[in-house]
Design a protein around this motif. Structure first.
Motif, PDB file in Angstrom:
ATOM      1  N   GLY A   1       0.808  -1.214   0.000  1.00 62.31           N
ATOM      2  CA  GLY A   1       0.000   0.000   0.000  1.00 62.31           C
ATOM      3  C   GLY A   1       0.841   1.263   0.000  1.00 62.31           C
ATOM      4  O   GLY A   1       0.446   2.284  -0.586  1.00 62.31           O
ATOM      5  N   HIS A   2       2.000   1.221   0.638  1.00 62.80           N
ATOM      6  CA  HIS A   2       2.883   2.386   0.644  1.00 62.80           C
ATOM      7  C   HIS A   2       3.359   2.680  -0.779  1.00 62.80           C
ATOM      8  O   HIS A   2       3.447   3.842  -1.190  1.00 62.80           O
ATOM      9  CB  HIS A   2       4.088   2.147   1.561  1.00 62.80           C
ATOM     10  CG  HIS A   2       5.040   3.294   1.595  1.00 62.80           C
ATOM     11  ND1 HIS A   2       6.106   3.389   0.728  1.00 62.80           N
ATOM     12  CD2 HIS A   2       5.065   4.404   2.362  1.00 62.80           C
ATOM     13  CE1 HIS A   2       6.750   4.511   0.972  1.00 62.80           C
ATOM     14  NE2 HIS A   2       6.146   5.144   1.958  1.00 62.80           N
ATOM     15  N   CYS A   3       3.660   1.630  -1.522  1.00 58.99           N
ATOM     16  CA  CYS A   3       4.066   1.777  -2.926  1.00 58.99           C
ATOM     17  C   CYS A   3       2.952   2.450  -3.729  1.00 58.99           C
ATOM     18  O   CYS A   3       3.202   3.370  -4.511  1.00 58.99           O
ATOM     19  CB  CYS A   3       4.369   0.415  -3.538  1.00 58.99           C
ATOM     20  SG  CYS A   3       5.681  -0.523  -2.729  1.00 58.99           S
ATOM     21  N   GLU A   4       1.734   1.958  -3.541  1.00 63.62           N
ATOM     22  CA  GLU A   4       0.579   2.534  -4.237  1.00 63.62           C
ATOM     23  C   GLU A   4       0.432   4.010  -3.912  1.00 63.62           C
ATOM     24  O   GLU A   4       0.190   4.832  -4.803  1.00 63.62           O
ATOM     25  CB  GLU A   4      -0.699   1.802  -3.843  1.00 63.62           C
ATOM     26  CG  GLU A   4      -0.758   0.376  -4.291  1.00 63.62           C
ATOM     27  CD  GLU A   4      -1.926  -0.394  -3.711  1.00 63.62           C
ATOM     28  OE1 GLU A   4      -2.157  -1.517  -4.157  1.00 63.62           O
ATOM     29  OE2 GLU A   4      -2.624   0.122  -2.806  1.00 63.62           O
ATOM     30  N   GLN A   5       0.586   4.359  -2.638  1.00 67.41           N
ATOM     31  CA  GLN A   5       0.434   5.752  -2.220  1.00 67.41           C
ATOM     32  C   GLN A   5       1.523   6.633  -2.823  1.00 67.41           C
ATOM     33  O   GLN A   5       1.254   7.770  -3.225  1.00 67.41           O
ATOM     34  CB  GLN A   5       0.449   5.870  -0.693  1.00 67.41           C
ATOM     35  CG  GLN A   5       0.149   7.271  -0.190  1.00 67.41           C
ATOM     36  CD  GLN A   5      -1.186   7.813  -0.684  1.00 67.41           C
ATOM     37  OE1 GLN A   5      -2.188   7.102  -0.687  1.00 67.41           O
ATOM     38  NE2 GLN A   5      -1.207   9.056  -1.117  1.00 67.41           N
ATOM     39  N   ALA A   6       2.746   6.133  -2.904  1.00 71.64           N
ATOM     40  CA  ALA A   6       3.838   6.905  -3.498  1.00 71.64           C
ATOM     41  C   ALA A   6       3.536   7.217  -4.968  1.00 71.64           C
ATOM     42  O   ALA A   6       3.717   8.352  -5.424  1.00 71.64           O
ATOM     43  CB  ALA A   6       5.149   6.134  -3.371  1.00 71.64           C
ATOM     44  N   VAL A   7       3.050   6.225  -5.702  1.00 71.54           N
ATOM     45  CA  VAL A   7       2.691   6.431  -7.113  1.00 71.54           C
ATOM     46  C   VAL A   7       1.523   7.408  -7.214  1.00 71.54           C
ATOM     47  O   VAL A   7       1.537   8.345  -8.016  1.00 71.54           O
ATOM     48  CB  VAL A   7       2.356   5.091  -7.799  1.00 71.54           C
ATOM     49  CG1 VAL A   7       1.747   5.317  -9.182  1.00 71.54           C
ATOM     50  CG2 VAL A   7       3.602   4.221  -7.895  1.00 71.54           C
TER      51      VAL A   7
END
Length: 69
Positions: free
Chosen positions: A14-20
């Motif tokens: 989810g952190h990856c998704e938020q960064a994108v």
């Protein structure tokens, strides 16, 4: 309204998704962002044609690789 889809590699959570989502959201004309680490898909909804290079650069800024589908 324009819908553009990208394949993103390197996301795992989810952190990856938020960064994108954060980086792509900075682009002018972006109305909606749907991103999934599970599928590696990024779908961007915009008011007009969106520059693929700008989206790919934003994903790169978040630390991931993207290609238009």
């Amino acid at each position: 309204m324009t819908v553009t889809e990208f394949q993103v590699t390197g996301m795992s959570c989810g952190h990856c998704e938020q960064a994108v989502r954060t980086e792509v959201g900075k682009l002018a004309g972006v109305d909606g962002i749907d991103v999934s680490a599970q599928t590696g898909r990024l779908v961007v909804t915009s008011t007009g044609a969106l520059d693929d290079t700008a989206v790919i650069a934003a994903v790169d800024e978040a630390g991931y690789d993207a290609a238009r589908v």
